[in-house]
Design an enzyme around this catalytic site. Sequence first.
Site, PDB file in Angstrom:
ATOM      1  CG  HIS A 187       5.830  -4.495   6.250  1.00  0.00           C
ATOM      2  ND1 HIS A 187       5.502  -3.461   5.420  1.00  0.00           N
ATOM      3  CD2 HIS A 187       7.178  -4.465   6.347  1.00  0.00           C
ATOM      4  CE1 HIS A 187       6.599  -2.844   5.027  1.00  0.00           C
ATOM      5  NE2 HIS A 187       7.634  -3.441   5.564  1.00  0.00           N
ATOM      6  NE  ARG A 294      21.673  -7.557   7.215  1.00  0.00           N
ATOM      7  CZ  ARG A 294      21.614  -8.523   8.140  1.00  0.00           C
ATOM      8  NH1 ARG A 294      20.982  -8.307   9.276  1.00  0.00           N
ATOM      9  NH2 ARG A 294      22.192  -9.692   7.922  1.00  0.00           N
ATOM     10  NE  ARG A 330      25.771  -4.331   5.459  1.00  0.00           N
ATOM     11  CZ  ARG A 330      25.170  -5.506   5.342  1.00  0.00           C
ATOM     12  NH1 ARG A 330      25.843  -6.626   5.538  1.00  0.00           N
ATOM     13  NH2 ARG A 330      23.891  -5.575   5.057  1.00  0.00           N
ATOM     14  CD  GLU A 430      29.611  -9.452   3.090  1.00  0.00           C
ATOM     15  OE1 GLU A 430      28.598 -10.052   3.488  1.00  0.00           O
ATOM     16  OE2 GLU A 430      29.597  -8.249   2.788  1.00  0.00           O
ATOM     17  CG  ASN A 453      23.853 -14.301   6.737  1.00  0.00           C
ATOM     18  OD1 ASN A 453      24.040 -15.192   7.558  1.00  0.00           O
ATOM     19  ND2 ASN A 453      23.210 -13.197   7.036  1.00  0.00           N
ATOM     20  CG  ASP A 454      26.650 -12.246   1.315  1.00  0.00           C
ATOM     21  OD1 ASP A 454      25.904 -12.860   0.529  1.00  0.00           O
ATOM     22  OD2 ASP A 454      26.455 -11.075   1.670  1.00  0.00           O
ATOM     23  NE  ARG A 464      21.946 -14.120   1.879  1.00  0.00           N
ATOM     24  CZ  ARG A 464      22.452 -13.085   2.543  1.00  0.00           C
ATOM     25  NH1 ARG A 464      23.693 -12.700   2.334  1.00  0.00           N
ATOM     26  NH2 ARG A 464      21.756 -12.441   3.430  1.00  0.00           N
ATOM     27  CB  CYS A 501      27.357  -9.245  11.790  1.00  0.00           C
ATOM     28  SG  CYS A 501      28.117  -8.937  10.191  1.00  0.00           S
TER      29      CYS A 501
HETATM   30  C1  PEP Z   1      26.237 -11.678   5.880  1.00  0.00           C
HETATM   31  O1  PEP Z   1      26.431 -11.749   4.665  1.00  0.00           O
HETATM   32  O2  PEP Z   1      26.511 -12.587   6.684  1.00  0.00           O
HETATM   33  C2  PEP Z   1      25.641 -10.450   6.470  1.00  0.00           C
HETATM   34  C3  PEP Z   1      25.576 -10.275   7.766  1.00  0.00           C
HETATM   35  O3  PEP Z   1      25.129  -9.523   5.627  1.00  0.00           O
HETATM   36  P1  PEP Z   1      23.761  -9.644   4.823  1.00  0.00           P
HETATM   37  O4  PEP Z   1      22.981 -10.780   5.398  1.00  0.00           O
HETATM   38  O5  PEP Z   1      23.104  -8.313   4.992  1.00  0.00           O
HETATM   39  O6  PEP Z   1      24.257  -9.885   3.435  1.00  0.00           O
HETATM   40 MG    MG Z   2      26.438  -9.980   3.403  1.00  0.00          MG
END
Ligand code: PEP
Ligand code: MG
Length: 570
Positions: A187, A294, A330, A430, A453-454, A464, A501
């Site tokens: 935080h 999110r 989402r 993803e 990211n995923d 990750r 995203c």
């Molecule tokens: C992703 O996986 O790229 C994504 C945007 O979702 P999160 O980072 O919340 O898993």
């Molecule tokens: Mg994701």
Amino acid sequence: MYKGTNASAGIGIGKAVIVEEKELVIQRETITDSAAEIQRFKGALETSMEQTRALAEDLATRVGEKEAEILNGHIMLLSDPMMTGEIESMIQKDQVNSEFAIENVCTMYADMFASMGDELMQQRATDMRDIKTRMQKVLMGVESVDIASLPEGTVILAKDLTPSMTAGINPANVTGIVTELGGRTSHSAILARALEIPAVVALGGILEVVKNGDMLVLDGSDGTVLVNPEDAVLAEYQGKRAAFLKEKKELEKYIGKPSITKDGVTVDLVANIGKPEDVDKVLQYDGEGVGLFRTEFLFMDRNAMPTEEEQFEAYRKVAVAMDGKPVIIRTLDIGGDKEIPYMGLEKDENPFLGYRAVRFCLDRKEDVYRPQLRALLRASAFGNIKIMIPLVTCIDEYRAVKALVEEIKAELDEKGMKYNPDVQLGIMVETAAASLIADIFAKEVDFFSIGTNDLTQYTMSVDRGNDKISYLYSTFNPAVLRSIKRIITCAREAGIMVGMCGEAASDPMMIPLLLAFGLNEFSMSPSAILRARKMITEYSTKELQAVADQAMSFATTTEVENYMREFINS
Ligand code: PEP
Ligand code: MG
């Protein structure tokens, strides 16, 4: 040179002031009148809440509603009847003073949160210790460190900054923050970013090498900290600082400008958010919509699930604030690295490959998914909401969600409740599976958003969050790049919108490739939008085709990265 975790961008240069909270010495004292002692505790509890409320109000007006939320979370902790009940019962049963009972009960909770291991629970533990100390100080009449009146040009150094200390900082006087503990998502790091103060956290041992008054330089973008640097180095960082501030100012001229390439291709530059209050920043940085809300953040930092009504209000608020601009929300993506204790999820052997996101939601239709989807549909009457499903791997999952949405629509019709009958239902692409059948998905779903990211994690089979193998985790790996290109091509061929995203959407080295592949929508943290817009207006998608072809011809991640680095610097 020391290296910590980069927590808030920018260069800070100034004199070190070590901020230490005096350790309170809590002694066990035997009391005789427990009723009077409980009254004493209740009085301190009330004063602590008032203090926190005042700090939250001040922060809400000075910085923003969202930042004040952190302190509102403290008020929630302070008003938890379970915790206060335990303190009172300890005072009564053990005939001990309030300070001691608070120490025991709050430490027990804090240790419990800390032992859960994930970053969110670590944060909860810090919050718990913060409120513990606040109540004890009230009882003991100890004044807090006056962080608001530090001299101009100060770099704050601390073991850890509690959210209430960070909230009290005057950004006009503090040019940087360095802490030994904390993480990027703690935080205090979030508050430092909101206050736009450069910060480096998790720099263990730094308090042993720095004295009050030392000259400190920190780079909040890469986590570097220098102590008493030579004049030449100092001058170099002064230059960097000036350049950073100049760029920030210059980017403001892209507010209100279209996101269009030199050859006339318009894309949407939208924002990732986690709470309704984040729309303030989206509007400040001129986001053209929300590309990823999110929703799991609405479920975190609390003891029970948000009701349908609470969710409806949150979604409606964002839709209304964005005033007709697209808002992609989402559905709940928990599990993996995002735990929610009250959901009763058992620890999976392989959390990232386990019972999570849409898999979990479809298994918990009645208590979890239905209320969320109903809240989303109801909110769709108030703006341009689109619903997005996370972690989809097969078409059956999409169809199951679609059927549930249709069922809920029929229920709403029966009750005469408003919603947008044409609300779009799309998926995050993803997983490797979704990417491989992107052509099939594209015929059936309303839109795609690529979660790099995923997608990187699942394509490369690399956790990750695991440092030891992070060298494999790159969106520029040829396998990941091929996957991204294919997803975009499938969407374009089917005529559906395709966005991104994941973090890659704002990566300056990735943007030229995404433009060449034909991505329609780029979603990123609000503060990254203007820099991305500037880049986009400087490129022509036609000219970028050759760059993309060249990038796709390499065999290794390093070659792709070197080539793209050279390209953007040229
Ligand atoms: C992703 O996986 O790229 C994504 C945007 O979702 P999160 O980072 O919340 O898993
Ligand atoms: Mg994701």
